[in-house]
Design a protein around this motif. Structure first.
Motif, short mmCIF file in Angstrom:
data_model
loop_
_atom_site.label_atom_id
_atom_site.label_comp_id
_atom_site.label_asym_id
_atom_site.label_seq_id
_atom_site.Cartn_x
_atom_site.Cartn_y
_atom_site.Cartn_z
N VAL A 554 0.84 -0.93 0.08
CA VAL A 554 0.09 -0.07 0.04
C VAL A 554 0.74 1.26 0.07
O VAL A 554 1.96 1.23 0.87
CB VAL A 554 -0.85 0.04 1.24
CG1 VAL A 554 -1.85 1.28 1.10
CG2 VAL A 554 -1.62 -1.21 1.20
N LEU A 555 0.67 1.97 -1.01
CA LEU A 555 1.53 3.18 -1.11
C LEU A 555 0.56 4.56 -1.02
O LEU A 555 -0.41 4.65 -1.68
CB LEU A 555 2.28 3.43 -2.42
CG LEU A 555 2.88 1.89 -3.02
CD1 LEU A 555 3.35 2.22 -4.43
CD2 LEU A 555 4.08 1.67 -1.78
N VAL A 556 1.14 5.59 -0.37
CA VAL A 556 0.32 6.78 -0.35
C VAL A 556 0.99 7.98 -0.95
O VAL A 556 2.30 7.98 -0.93
CB VAL A 556 0.42 7.33 1.17
CG1 VAL A 556 -0.76 6.42 1.99
CG2 VAL A 556 1.76 7.33 2.09
N ASP A 582 3.83 1.70 2.63
CA ASP A 582 4.99 2.39 2.34
C ASP A 582 4.34 3.88 2.78
O ASP A 582 3.84 4.44 1.99
CB ASP A 582 5.47 2.32 1.19
CG ASP A 582 6.67 3.09 0.89
OD1 ASP A 582 7.24 3.85 2.00
OD2 ASP A 582 7.59 2.88 0.08
N TYR A 583 4.68 4.38 3.99
CA TYR A 583 4.28 5.56 4.31
C TYR A 583 5.41 6.71 4.50
O TYR A 583 5.22 7.71 5.26
CB TYR A 583 3.25 5.57 5.87
CG TYR A 583 2.34 4.43 5.89
CD1 TYR A 583 1.37 4.50 4.90
CD2 TYR A 583 2.68 3.20 6.56
CE1 TYR A 583 0.28 3.56 4.78
CE2 TYR A 583 1.51 2.26 6.56
CZ TYR A 583 0.54 2.37 5.55
OH TYR A 583 -0.56 1.49 5.44
N ARG A 584 6.45 6.47 3.79
CA ARG A 584 7.49 7.34 3.95
C ARG A 584 7.29 8.48 3.37
O ARG A 584 6.49 8.68 2.35
CB ARG A 584 8.77 6.65 3.27
CG ARG A 584 9.46 5.32 3.79
CD ARG A 584 10.33 4.99 3.24
NE ARG A 584 10.05 4.38 1.68
CZ ARG A 584 10.69 4.06 0.82
NH1 ARG A 584 12.05 4.46 0.64
NH2 ARG A 584 10.24 3.73 -0.49
N PRO A 585 7.97 9.71 3.61
CA PRO A 585 7.84 10.80 2.95
C PRO A 585 8.65 11.15 1.86
O PRO A 585 9.25 12.10 1.54
CB PRO A 585 7.97 12.13 4.12
CG PRO A 585 9.25 11.18 4.80
CD PRO A 585 8.90 10.03 4.82
N GLU A 586 8.39 9.97 0.77
CA GLU A 586 8.96 10.03 -0.46
C GLU A 586 8.09 10.23 -1.60
O GLU A 586 6.77 10.14 -1.41
CB GLU A 586 9.62 8.71 -0.74
CG GLU A 586 10.53 8.27 0.54
CD GLU A 586 11.94 9.11 0.33
OE1 GLU A 586 12.32 9.70 -0.67
OE2 GLU A 586 12.64 9.06 1.41
N ILE A 588 5.88 9.60 -4.80
CA ILE A 588 5.06 8.49 -5.25
C ILE A 588 5.89 7.62 -6.01
O ILE A 588 5.83 6.22 -6.55
CB ILE A 588 3.73 8.57 -5.60
CG1 ILE A 588 2.88 7.34 -5.65
CG2 ILE A 588 3.56 9.18 -7.11
CD1 ILE A 588 2.73 6.51 -4.44
N GLY A 589 6.38 8.10 -6.99
CA GLY A 589 7.31 7.33 -7.96
C GLY A 589 8.52 6.82 -7.65
O GLY A 589 8.87 5.64 -8.04
N SER A 590 9.07 7.23 -6.61
CA SER A 590 10.37 6.45 -6.03
C SER A 590 9.65 5.41 -5.09
O SER A 590 10.24 4.40 -5.30
CB SER A 590 10.77 7.41 -4.90
OG SER A 590 11.94 6.78 -4.06
N LYS A 591 8.47 5.39 -4.71
CA LYS A 591 7.90 4.37 -3.84
C LYS A 591 7.54 3.20 -4.87
O LYS A 591 7.53 2.24 -4.54
CB LYS A 591 6.73 4.81 -3.20
CG LYS A 591 6.97 5.70 -1.88
CD LYS A 591 5.72 6.13 -1.22
CE LYS A 591 5.98 7.20 -0.14
NZ LYS A 591 4.74 7.20 0.59
N ILE A 592 6.92 3.52 -6.04
CA ILE A 592 6.54 2.60 -6.92
C ILE A 592 7.70 1.72 -7.56
O ILE A 592 7.80 0.63 -7.83
CB ILE A 592 5.62 3.22 -8.13
CG1 ILE A 592 4.27 3.72 -7.66
CG2 ILE A 592 5.59 2.31 -9.50
CD1 ILE A 592 3.40 4.57 -8.17
N ARG A 593 8.90 2.43 -7.86
CA ARG A 593 10.01 2.00 -8.19
C ARG A 593 10.57 1.15 -7.30
O ARG A 593 11.33 0.10 -7.55
CB ARG A 593 10.92 3.19 -8.66
CG ARG A 593 12.22 2.74 -9.40
CD ARG A 593 13.21 3.68 -9.88
NE ARG A 593 13.41 4.92 -8.67
CZ ARG A 593 12.91 6.00 -8.75
NH1 ARG A 593 11.89 6.44 -9.62
NH2 ARG A 593 13.36 6.87 -7.89
N ASP A 594 10.62 1.28 -6.07
CA ASP A 594 11.24 0.59 -4.97
C ASP A 594 10.42 -0.80 -4.89
O ASP A 594 10.80 -1.92 -4.87
CB ASP A 594 11.24 1.21 -3.67
CG ASP A 594 12.23 2.21 -3.69
OD1 ASP A 594 13.12 2.21 -4.37
OD2 ASP A 594 12.26 2.83 -2.47
N ALA A 595 9.00 -0.70 -5.02
CA ALA A 595 7.96 -1.93 -5.13
C ALA A 595 8.41 -2.68 -5.92
O ALA A 595 8.23 -3.76 -6.14
CB ALA A 595 6.77 -1.45 -4.69
#
Length: 668
Positions: A554-556, A582-586, A588-595
């Motif tokens: 789950v990404l915010v 993933d509730y980090r203050p990053e 969303i593109g970075s979070k998607i890439r990490d996942a």
């Protein structure tokens, strides 16, 4: 008079001594020019091999269109590589240079430490040798003459091999090409011009004759093809195989670890890997329950006497850990196999024909002392868990039970997308003394396997010498998505361990007399460690949803949507999914890439619109953005994919890289 039967049905007769090349020339100059080797009654031989002078033979002439000719050409290329190394470096001692699946290697002993930096020079020298196009000349010598040849050229390993390894041979053969001569049984192509493309791949250490007691040599791996396009395709697949290497991915994805302080070949299943293992064992356990298996548990050690009775000790003494001495009259072994333990469970009380078949299953860990040079990540280990089971049945139940075991193995493999496989029947070699039991019993057991496969429409190929020492078996040889072969599941038929000479198993028959049961050994996975290693490489770490350690992330878009996102995360967990947020203050593109890099099957992206509509933006690892869905709708979609155990892959390669691993000794 000799009759030569050709594949097209034509028959040629000769009353003089001839070779395959003579037959090719008799048919036509073009065929003679193209012929590289031949097969006489199915055995691959050189183009110049003498044919019998009378009787009849089946002859097949091999050209560069035949895969058998590729192996012959590669063996010739190994000689050319060895010749090039000897031209470039002083004091080279030659060991062995056989072909292997996908290429060939040659073992050298020389002072210079070979590295990949030496490859261009060796390849350039090989190019010169091929351009010289000198023929490969076969020379036959008596033992004394052969020893004189290798002593004259001062090749120490060849001298030792003739004196020990070839001590029973009265006549030996060499192949000469220019100044290079090597002890070799062949065959070889007529000239090196047929080598279209070649590449040196790597260098590794290898002990002389595979024994750590001997000197370590330098092994150069290489490959060769008839044309550059085939070589390029092969090298591309090798690169893909490197990308999929389970040892690398296992570390990157935190699936397993091997720690030198724990010991070589002993796997530490990390939490993520343990999730996959548990899903696999739960999956098989469902099938065991459906087929009325009874679960048992047995200790990790047993008395040596137990394995002496079974015959595993001393038959496989060299591949077992040394006995543990407890007292003068008591020795134990780390359990090398589960079957003797299951036999003792069967013998724990009297048995009646009414309760047969008895099906005992166990996810049992066993231990084998593999040589350190043979260890390979998860696919060749010293401790591994087998999805083992043993069936004790009446002889009239054998075929039905064996069929059910085959069907279960097929179901397991098909459910994981491993649908490209063949069944290899392992039969005994009558000339090999390792097989125990009566020959008539063996014949009956082997015929049962043939009958089962025939009735199931399985085109199984029998191979002599591949049986377990106690009985014939059916092995599932699986091709992964790169076309590499892995021997995985196995089903084995055993009339010997229940026999009077071994454990004297019995049951009371309908006639109130004592009878001997038949035993079936089966393991659909083979071993969980090896199976896991194969799955990692087959899926390139991107497991299907039902197996994935983390199924949903789950990404915010921003932290102000965290409260709603945590509610979605809780709903997913309530539905039984393995999920993280993933509730980090990053961004969303970075979070998607990490996942995506962590190979998470699905991402639920949550922003303002999703929170307002109580929905999620679903992102698929493979298909990308799937749009907005209500939470319940998204959960139902994932539930259906899990229930169907759907397998979805991006890469669907096919061409063969050859045998990747045969694994540990499954006849235990």
């Amino acid at each position: 008079m000799l009759e030569v039967h050709l594949p097209d049905g034509n028959v040629k007769s000769y009353d003089i001594a001839i070779t395959p090349m003579d037959v090719a020339a008799d048919i036509g100059a073009g065929l003679a020019k193209a012929t590289l080797a031949a097969q006489i009654d199915g055995q691959t031989v050189g183009f110049d091999a003498p044919l019998p002078t009378e009787g009849s033979v089946n002859l097949r002439l091999l050209t560069n269109k035949d895969k058998e000719a590729l192996g012959v050409m590669r063996h010739s290329c190994a000689h050319i590589m060895a010749r090039a190394v000897m031209r470039l470096f002083d004091g080279v001692q030659l060991a062995f240079g056989p072909t292997i699946e996908g290429g060939f290697y040659y073992d050298f002993d020389l002072e210079h430490k070979l590295t990949a930096e030496d490859f261009p020079a060796i390849e350039a020298e090989m190019k010169k040798i091929i351009k010289e196009n000198e023929p490969f000349e076969r020379i036959e010598e008596s033992r004394e003459g052969a020893l004189a040849v290798v002593k004259d050229i001062d090749q120490h390993y060849k001298i030792e091999h003739i004196e020990t390894g070839l001590s029973g041979h009265e006549t030996l053969s060499f192949y000469r090409q220019g100044e290079f001569i090597d002890l070799c049984r062949g065959p070889h192509v007529p000239r090196p011009k047929s080598i279209g493309a070649y590449k040196l791949l790597s260098v590794a250490g290898a002990y002389w004759k595979g024994s750590s007691d001997n000197k370590q040599l330098q092994r150069v791996y290489a490959t060769a093809f008839f044309n550059k396009d085939d070589l390029a395709a092969h090298l591309e697949k090798l690169e893909e195989a490197k990308r999929r290497d389970h040892r690398t991915l296992g570390k990157q994805l935190e699936l397993f670890a091997i720690n030198p302080l724990v010991g070589q070949g002993l796997i530490l299943w990390l939490p993520k890997g343990a999730v996959v293992r548990q899903q696999l064992t739960d999956f098989v356990s469902e099938q065991l329950k459906k087929h009325e298996y009874e679960s048992v548990f047995t200790p990790n050690i047993g008395k040596v006497d137990l394995y002496k009775t079974s015959g595993h000790y001393p038959y496989y003494k060299d591949s077992q850990f040394p006995p543990i001495h407890v007292s003068d009259d008591e020795e134990y072994l780390l359990k090398p196999m589960n079957c003797p333990h299951h036999i003792m469970i069967y013998k724990n009380r009297p048995r009646s024909y009414r309760e047969l078949p008895v099906r005992l299953s166990e996810f049992g860990t066993v231990y084998r002392y593999e040589q350190s040079g043979e260890l390979n990540g998860m696919t060749r280990v010293r401790g591994f868990c087998q999805d083992d089971a043993h069936i004790f049945c009446m002889e009239e139940q054998v075929e039905e039970e064996f069929r059910k075991c085959i069907e279960m193995t097929q179901y397991v493999l098909n459910s994981l997308g491993l649908t490209d496989y063949r069944v290899r029947l392992g039969f005994r070699d009558p000339d090999n003394g390792k097989y125990v039991g009566n020959s008539k019993v063996w014949d009956r057991a082997e015929q049962s396997l043939v009958s089962v496969c025939k009735n199931m429409g399985i085109d199984a190929v029998a191979e002599a010498g591949e049986a377990a020492f106690y009985g014939p078996k059916a092995d599932f040889v699986v091709n992964d998505c790169l076309g590499r072969e892995w021997q995985l599941g196995t089903v084995q038929l055993d009339y010997n361990l229940p026999s009077t000479e071994r454990f004297a198993l019995e049951y009371v028959g309908a006639d109130n007399q004592m009878h001997r049961p038949v035993m079936i050994h089966r393991a659909p996975f083979g071993s969980l460690e090896r199976f896991m290693g194969v799955l990692i490489e087959h899926f390139a770490g991107a497991f299907p949803l039902w197996l994935a350690p983390e199924q949903v992330r789950v990404l915010v878009v921003s932290q102000k949507f965290e409260e709603y996102a945590r509610k979605v995360e809780a709903e997913l967990k309530q539905a039984g999914f393995r999920v993280k947020g993933d509730y980090r203050p990053e961004k969303i593109g970075s979070k998607i890439r990490d996942a995506q890099l962590e190979l998470i099957p699905y991402m639920f992206v949550i922003g303002g619109r999703e929170m307002e509509t109580e929905s999620v933006a679903v992102r698929d690892r493979i298909d990308g953005d799937l749009g907005s869905m209500k939470v319940a709708e998204a959960i139902d979609k994932l539930k259906q994919e899990v229930a169907e155990r759907k397998v979805r892959q991006v890469f669907t390669g096919s061409a063969g890289l050859g045998t990747a691993a045969t694994g540990t000794k499954d006849e235990y």
